[in-house]
Motif scaffolding. Structure first.
Motif, PDB file in Angstrom:
ATOM      1  N   VAL A 114      -3.243  -1.141  -8.040  1.00 44.70           N
ATOM      2  CA  VAL A 114      -4.538  -0.553  -7.693  1.00 44.70           C
ATOM      3  C   VAL A 114      -5.633  -1.547  -8.077  1.00 44.70           C
ATOM      4  O   VAL A 114      -5.755  -1.937  -9.231  1.00 44.70           O
ATOM      5  CB  VAL A 114      -4.750   0.801  -8.424  1.00 44.70           C
ATOM      6  CG1 VAL A 114      -6.174   1.306  -8.217  1.00 44.70           C
ATOM      7  CG2 VAL A 114      -3.745   1.826  -7.941  1.00 44.70           C
ATOM      8  N   VAL A 148      -7.919   2.568  -3.721  1.00 44.65           N
ATOM      9  CA  VAL A 148      -7.556   3.987  -3.641  1.00 44.65           C
ATOM     10  C   VAL A 148      -8.830   4.806  -3.466  1.00 44.65           C
ATOM     11  O   VAL A 148      -9.778   4.667  -4.241  1.00 44.65           O
ATOM     12  CB  VAL A 148      -6.810   4.452  -4.909  1.00 44.65           C
ATOM     13  CG1 VAL A 148      -6.485   5.927  -4.835  1.00 44.65           C
ATOM     14  CG2 VAL A 148      -5.551   3.632  -5.120  1.00 44.65           C
ATOM     15  N   VAL A 151      -4.850   7.575 -11.753  1.00 37.81           N
ATOM     16  CA  VAL A 151      -4.622   6.616 -10.668  1.00 37.81           C
ATOM     17  C   VAL A 151      -4.872   5.179 -11.137  1.00 37.81           C
ATOM     18  O   VAL A 151      -4.211   4.242 -10.688  1.00 37.81           O
ATOM     19  CB  VAL A 151      -5.523   6.975  -9.464  1.00 37.81           C
ATOM     20  CG1 VAL A 151      -5.511   5.896  -8.410  1.00 37.81           C
ATOM     21  CG2 VAL A 151      -5.073   8.299  -8.865  1.00 37.81           C
ATOM     22  N   GLY A 184      -4.957  -1.959  -1.491  1.00 36.06           N
ATOM     23  CA  GLY A 184      -4.980  -1.757  -2.939  1.00 36.06           C
ATOM     24  C   GLY A 184      -6.147  -0.929  -3.438  1.00 36.06           C
ATOM     25  O   GLY A 184      -6.258  -0.649  -4.623  1.00 36.06           O
ATOM     26  N   ILE A 240     -10.990   1.959  -7.342  1.00 39.48           N
ATOM     27  CA  ILE A 240     -10.905   3.382  -6.995  1.00 39.48           C
ATOM     28  C   ILE A 240     -12.275   3.849  -6.530  1.00 39.48           C
ATOM     29  O   ILE A 240     -13.288   3.595  -7.185  1.00 39.48           O
ATOM     30  CB  ILE A 240     -10.472   4.225  -8.211  1.00 39.48           C
ATOM     31  CG1 ILE A 240      -9.105   3.758  -8.717  1.00 39.48           C
ATOM     32  CG2 ILE A 240     -10.434   5.708  -7.861  1.00 39.48           C
ATOM     33  CD1 ILE A 240      -8.730   4.319 -10.071  1.00 39.48           C
ATOM     34  N   VAL A 245       0.701   6.800  -6.612  1.00 37.89           N
ATOM     35  CA  VAL A 245      -0.547   7.549  -6.796  1.00 37.89           C
ATOM     36  C   VAL A 245      -0.308   9.035  -6.529  1.00 37.89           C
ATOM     37  O   VAL A 245      -0.772   9.890  -7.280  1.00 37.89           O
ATOM     38  CB  VAL A 245      -1.660   6.982  -5.880  1.00 37.89           C
ATOM     39  CG1 VAL A 245      -2.825   7.934  -5.770  1.00 37.89           C
ATOM     40  CG2 VAL A 245      -2.127   5.630  -6.401  1.00 37.89           C
ATOM     41  N   ILE A 280       2.115   1.805  -3.489  1.00 38.74           N
ATOM     42  CA  ILE A 280       1.011   2.298  -4.317  1.00 38.74           C
ATOM     43  C   ILE A 280       0.741   3.764  -3.991  1.00 38.74           C
ATOM     44  O   ILE A 280       0.569   4.592  -4.888  1.00 38.74           O
ATOM     45  CB  ILE A 280      -0.265   1.444  -4.113  1.00 38.74           C
ATOM     46  CG1 ILE A 280      -0.026   0.012  -4.577  1.00 38.74           C
ATOM     47  CG2 ILE A 280      -1.449   2.055  -4.836  1.00 38.74           C
ATOM     48  CD1 ILE A 280      -1.139  -0.950  -4.191  1.00 38.74           C
ATOM     49  N   GLN A 281       0.730   4.096  -2.702  1.00 43.04           N
ATOM     50  CA  GLN A 281       0.485   5.472  -2.255  1.00 43.04           C
ATOM     51  C   GLN A 281       1.501   6.426  -2.877  1.00 43.04           C
ATOM     52  O   GLN A 281       1.134   7.499  -3.365  1.00 43.04           O
ATOM     53  CB  GLN A 281       0.556   5.560  -0.722  1.00 43.04           C
ATOM     54  CG  GLN A 281       0.350   6.958  -0.153  1.00 43.04           C
ATOM     55  CD  GLN A 281      -1.105   7.385  -0.166  1.00 43.04           C
ATOM     56  OE1 GLN A 281      -1.969   6.645   0.281  1.00 43.04           O
ATOM     57  NE2 GLN A 281      -1.371   8.560  -0.679  1.00 43.04           N
ATOM     58  N   VAL A 298      -4.745   4.906   0.408  1.00 48.30           N
ATOM     59  CA  VAL A 298      -4.680   3.547  -0.123  1.00 48.30           C
ATOM     60  C   VAL A 298      -4.798   2.554   1.026  1.00 48.30           C
ATOM     61  O   VAL A 298      -4.090   2.665   2.022  1.00 48.30           O
ATOM     62  CB  VAL A 298      -3.357   3.304  -0.889  1.00 48.30           C
ATOM     63  CG1 VAL A 298      -3.305   1.890  -1.427  1.00 48.30           C
ATOM     64  CG2 VAL A 298      -3.180   4.318  -2.001  1.00 48.30           C
ATOM     65  N   ASP A 303       0.824  -1.205   0.000  1.00 47.19           N
ATOM     66  CA  ASP A 303       0.000   0.000   0.000  1.00 47.19           C
ATOM     67  C   ASP A 303       0.863   1.263   0.000  1.00 47.19           C
ATOM     68  O   ASP A 303       0.529   2.241  -0.657  1.00 47.19           O
ATOM     69  CB  ASP A 303      -0.941   0.010   1.209  1.00 47.19           C
ATOM     70  CG  ASP A 303      -2.141  -0.907   1.017  1.00 47.19           C
ATOM     71  OD1 ASP A 303      -2.377  -1.361  -0.123  1.00 47.19           O
ATOM     72  OD2 ASP A 303      -2.864  -1.148   2.013  1.00 47.19           O
TER      73      ASP A 303
END
Length: 168
Positions: A78, A53, A72, A51, A81, A34, A30-31, A48, A27
């Motif tokens: 991800v 967002v 994103v 996974g 969303i 993003v 990913i953060q 996040v 995460d």
């Protein structure tokens, strides 16, 4: 020979597990990605978790809101969303008063509109509004003045000044 096959199978499983773990970003990774994608949108934030967002903040229009989601969506890892971005167009500029009396007291504008509607039927009267006071000048018959006065009082001004009005 049997031990050799068992060792090879365990080694393959361990290698497969390491590859599977390495392919899934955390995460925090990913953060970071993003946040990079949203760097041109300072009013948009992202959170996040597992996974997923969640986007929040403000966008000037629907296109900018959709653009943030699209940016994103391309980030590795991800899963989904949730777009909570609010579309808040820029505030309209305040109307510009062209008349200095209207600038001094905006409440007079509504009073002026009412006075204009009423006085169109009284051609001998000149009427102006300033600071909530209606000033009447000119010349009217007593009956017309009485009718005009009642109509002007119905607008609830601070007062009606007829000191400059000639009543015949």
């Amino acid at each position: 020979m049997r031990n050799k096959h068992l060792s090879t199978a365990i080694l393959c499983l361990a290698l497969a597990a390491m590859v599977a773990c390495k392919g899934k970003p955390s995460d925090s990774q990913i953060q970071t990605k993003v946040t990079e994608q949203l760097s041109t949108m300072p009013e948009v934030t992202a959170d996040v978790k597992d996974g997923v967002v969640t986007l929040a903040g403000n966008a000037p229009d629907e296109a900018a809101r959709a653009s943030a989601e699209t940016a994103v969506a391309g980030v590795e890892g991800v899963k989904s969303i949730t777009n909570n971005i609010m579309v808040t167009p820029p505030a309209a500029p305040a109307p510009v008063a062209t008349d200095t009396a209207a600038m001094a007291n905006p409440a007079d504008e509504a009073l002026r509109t009412g006075v204009a509607d009423i006085t169109k039927d009284f051609p001998g009267a000149n009427v102006k509004v300033e600071a909530g006071v209606i000033t009447v000048t000119g010349e009217l018959s007593a009956a017309k003045w009485k009718t005009l006065k009642q109509a002007l009082d119905g607008l609830h001004p601070k007062r009606v000044d007829a000191s400059g009005l000639k009543v015949k």
